[in-house]
Design a protein around this motif. Structure first.
Motif: not given
Ligand code: SF4
Ligand code: SF4
Length: 274
Positions: A218-220, A223, A229, A234, A237, A251-254
């Motif tokens: 997660c970039p921010v 979590i 979370k 989230c 962002f 986003c979906g990085k997680c």
């Molecule tokens: S979608 Fe996932 S990775 Fe992106 S900001 Fe939310 S919790 Fe973090």
């Protein structure tokens, strides 16, 4: 009703329709379906649980009084989409297509499924496309067992999927299915009397190893290993991604580059080993 015929028609549409490809990016793989009872007591439990924060949940029989089945579906994102989103702090272009054009494609699928079932004389409702559906923005992050969430909705795809036997929640609050967490959920409530699935799990986080990989993705730092979370961080962002990528966002990085991305993770494998 024969679920194989229904699933085969839906799957053919997903794999063959050109709208599943955007700018040479194939969005979805073949789907997963599970079938639950509209009178499963877990729906009422969900509505009653203060922690779930779904007091406005409309129960399946309230969506459609003659309902005999709740259908839960999961469309996994393709390797092309998932791999593209494994790096960097901002969503890959492929992910943005999957998130926005992909959702439009799911709405087409839902309408096709509804027409199919109605064509068999089975009245059918799609909660997410109903005028009675409403949600506080970004509600998709709420957690059955976490207090203090400010997001709510009249229907929750992920909770319905959990109840119908499709998978269990992860630390990042997505639902982990046997095809992983990276994808989209959808549902129908129908008079069609499909054979029901049985939940093969008993705990809400049963498939999550708590490996913590999603924390690091997660970039921010939204979590946390103890509290899960933080939906407000989230959401802020995601709003920033709207400004950057308008008219798309995401986003979906997680969900990418983690052990549960495309499978139920190995319980014995921790993030450091993965
Ligand atoms: S979608 Fe996932 S990775 Fe992106 S900001 Fe939310 S919790 Fe973090
Ligand atoms: S990355 Fe690990 S901790 Fe996060 S949801 Fe997946 S299995 Fe659970």
């Amino acid at each position: 009703m024969d679920k194989r015929e229904f699933e085969s028609d839906m799957t053919r549409f997903i794999l063959e329709d050109k709208r599943n490809i955007v700018e040479n990016v194939r969005i979805f793989e073949a789907p997963l379906f599970t079938y639950g009872s509209p009178v499963d007591s877990m729906y009422q439990d969900l509505k009653d649980k203060k922690e779930a924060n779904l007091p406005d949940l409309i129960l399946p029989k309230e969506w459609l009084s003659s309902a005999k089945t709740c259908i839960a579906g999961f469309l996994p994102f393709t390797e092309q989409v998932r791999f593209a989103n494994r790096g960097g702090d901002w969503a890959a272009q492929e992910w943005l297509y999957a998130r926005i054009e992909g959702q439009a494609f799911i709405n087409e699928l839902l309408q096709r499924g509804t027409a199919y079932l109605k064509g068999k004389n089975c009245d059918t409702v799609v909660p997410s496309l109903s005028e009675n559906f409403h949600s506080i923005e970004n509600m998709g992050s709420n957690d059955w067992f976490t207090d203090g969430e400010s997001y709510t909705s009249t229907w929750s795809e992920r909770h319905n999927a959990y109840i119908c036997g499709l998978g269990t929640f992860g630390l990042s609050k997505g639902l982990i299915t046997k095809k992983g967490i990276a994808g989209r959920y959808f549902s129908w409530i129908t008079e069609a009397d499909f054979e029901k699935n049985h939940r093969t799990y008993s705990r809400i986080y049963e498939y999550c190893t708590q490996c913590g990989a999603c924390i690091h993705r997660c970039p921010v730092e939204a979590i946390n290993e103890k509290t899960g979370k933080n939906h407000d961080i989230c959401a802020v962002f995601l709003n920033n991604t709207r400004k950057r990528f308008s008219p798309r966002y995401g986003c979906g990085k997680c969900q990418c580059g983690v052990p549960c991305e495309h499978q139920i993770p190995d319980k014995n494998k921790k993030a450091a080993e993965a």
